[in-house]
Design a protein around this motif. Structure first.
Motif, PDB file in Angstrom:
ATOM      1  N   LEU A   1       0.800  -1.255   0.022  1.00 19.99           N
ATOM      2  CA  LEU A   1      -0.173  -0.082  -0.084  1.00 19.99           C
ATOM      3  C   LEU A   1       0.818   1.179   0.116  1.00 19.99           C
ATOM      4  CD1 LEU A   1      -2.650  -1.237   2.780  1.00 19.99           C
ATOM      5  CD2 LEU A   1      -2.687  -1.281   0.125  1.00 19.99           C
ATOM      6  N   ILE A   2       0.879   1.894  -1.152  1.00 18.72           N
ATOM      7  CA  ILE A   2       2.073   2.927  -1.292  1.00 18.72           C
ATOM      8  C   ILE A   2       1.590   4.273  -1.365  1.00 18.72           C
ATOM      9  CG2 ILE A   2       3.907   3.717  -3.004  1.00 18.72           C
ATOM     10  CD1 ILE A   2       4.231   0.868  -1.981  1.00 18.72           C
ATOM     11  N   THR A   3       0.378   4.614  -1.871  1.00 23.16           N
ATOM     12  CA  THR A   3      -0.366   5.898  -2.048  1.00 23.16           C
ATOM     13  C   THR A   3      -1.585   6.104  -1.218  1.00 23.16           C
ATOM     14  OG1 THR A   3      -1.719   5.242  -3.832  1.00 23.16           O
ATOM     15  CG2 THR A   3       0.489   6.017  -4.305  1.00 23.16           C
ATOM     16  N   ALA A   4      -1.997   6.994  -1.032  1.00 22.34           N
ATOM     17  CA  ALA A   4      -3.477   7.304  -0.268  1.00 22.34           C
ATOM     18  C   ALA A   4      -4.429   6.714  -0.918  1.00 22.34           C
ATOM     19  CB  ALA A   4      -3.488   8.655  -0.067  1.00 22.34           C
ATOM     20  N   LYS A   5      -4.560   6.583  -2.297  1.00 21.96           N
ATOM     21  CA  LYS A   5      -5.622   5.963  -2.947  1.00 21.96           C
ATOM     22  C   LYS A   5      -5.485   4.469  -2.787  1.00 21.96           C
ATOM     23  CE  LYS A   5      -7.158   5.088  -7.696  1.00 21.96           C
ATOM     24  NZ  LYS A   5      -6.988   5.255  -9.082  1.00 21.96           N
ATOM     25  N   ASP A   6      -4.399   3.907  -2.605  1.00 16.89           N
ATOM     26  CA  ASP A   6      -4.324   2.361  -2.197  1.00 16.89           C
ATOM     27  C   ASP A   6      -5.097   1.928  -0.987  1.00 16.89           C
ATOM     28  OD1 ASP A   6      -2.569   2.046  -4.491  1.00 16.89           O
ATOM     29  OD2 ASP A   6      -0.778   2.341  -3.323  1.00 16.89           O
ATOM     30  N   VAL A   7      -4.717   3.115  -0.093  1.00 18.71           N
ATOM     31  CA  VAL A   7      -5.520   2.843   1.413  1.00 18.71           C
ATOM     32  C   VAL A   7      -7.108   3.024   1.212  1.00 18.71           C
ATOM     33  CG1 VAL A   7      -5.828   3.499   3.908  1.00 18.71           C
ATOM     34  CG2 VAL A   7      -3.372   3.185   2.802  1.00 18.71           C
ATOM     35  N   LEU A   8      -7.283   4.235   0.350  1.00 15.45           N
ATOM     36  CA  LEU A   8      -8.699   4.903   0.624  1.00 15.45           C
ATOM     37  C   LEU A   8      -9.698   3.854  -0.180  1.00 15.45           C
ATOM     38  CD1 LEU A   8      -8.048   8.716   0.149  1.00 15.45           C
ATOM     39  CD2 LEU A   8      -8.748   7.352   2.128  1.00 15.45           C
TER      40      LEU A   8
END
Length: 250
Positions: free
Chosen positions: A26-33
């Motif tokens: 999970l690298i970016t904010a999008k990956d988490v959101l």
């Protein structure tokens, strides 16, 4: 770069949480959101409350900040100045130059004059206001290693001489040389040697834009490093896939 694609290192997560997220790719904010609290709970082996708090933190850090109407008006006025190409016909077609806050791509075969156009745009930004420029800083990212400070200096001298002649502006030789130097001092040059370096510099560029109030960023060119990167894969499909992924990201 949009807020959703911000790297998780940039949003103030605790080190242990950041390492846990990165370990699960999970690298970016999008990956988490894009995940739910239940998804994060199962993936990271955390409690439901911790997963909710993590989602809330990432969302708050990447959500657009509010602005007052006055701030929006001031910002619009500040960024409303367009960059002219110096070619009347092209400026007219572009509705008076390049639009601020937009990406403009120059496309054409080798030798058609794309780099020359970049030099001209750089001068339009760096020239003094009294001579038709914006008198502002800009960034020139040279991926091909062909940036010529001598060529830019010659163009600046020619443009200054023409502008001063047409405006009946007079200056001593020392003052004239000082004007040329001031124009060149407003051009910041980066020379990334690999796609990874280019990506890192682009990610850090937003701080430079804000800190130095850059009015223009020129990338000459985005294809050069990707060609060499793809060509150095040695026929490996995995390496070629990785190179293609870097190209898509850039």
């Amino acid at each position: 770069m949009s807020a959703r694609t911000r790297h998780l290192r940039e949003i103030g997560l605790p080190v242990t949480t950041l390492q846990l997220l990165l370990s699960h790719n999970l690298i970016t904010a999008k990956d988490v959101l894009v995940l739910s609290s239940l998804d994060l709970m199962e993936l990271l082996d955390v409690t439901y409350t911790q997963a909710e708090q993590l989602l809330l933190h990432v969302a708050m850090q990447t959500a657009p900040a509010y602005s007052t109407a006055l701030q929006l008006h001031t910002t619009l006025h500040h960024h409303s100045v367009k960059v002219l190409t110096g070619l009347p016909g092209l400026d007219k077609a572009l509705r008076i130059g390049l639009s601020p806050g937009a990406i403009t791509e120059l496309v054409g075969p080798a030798g058609v004059g794309k780099s020359q156009m970049c030099y001209g745009l750089a001068l339009q930004v760096a020239l003094p206001r009294s001579l038709g420029g914006l008198e502002a800083m800009l960034m020139y990212i040279d991926t091909e290693g062909k940036f010529s400070s001598q060529r830019l200096m010659e163009m600046a001298a020619t443009r200054l001489a023409a502008a001063m002649a047409s405006s009946a502006h007079t200056a001593s030789q020392r003052a004239y040389e000082g004007l040329v130097e001031s124009v060149l001092n407003r051009v910041l040059v980066m020379k990334p040697a690999s796609p990874e370096m280019l990506q890192a510099q682009l990610e850090g560029l937003k701080q430079e834009v804000a800190h130095r109030d850059l009015k223009l960023v020129l990338l000459d060119s985005v294809a050069a490093l990707l060609r060499s990167d793809y060509g150095s894969t040695g026929g490996s499909s995995a390496a070629a896939t990785a190179a293609a992924a870097r190209g898509e990201l850039l």
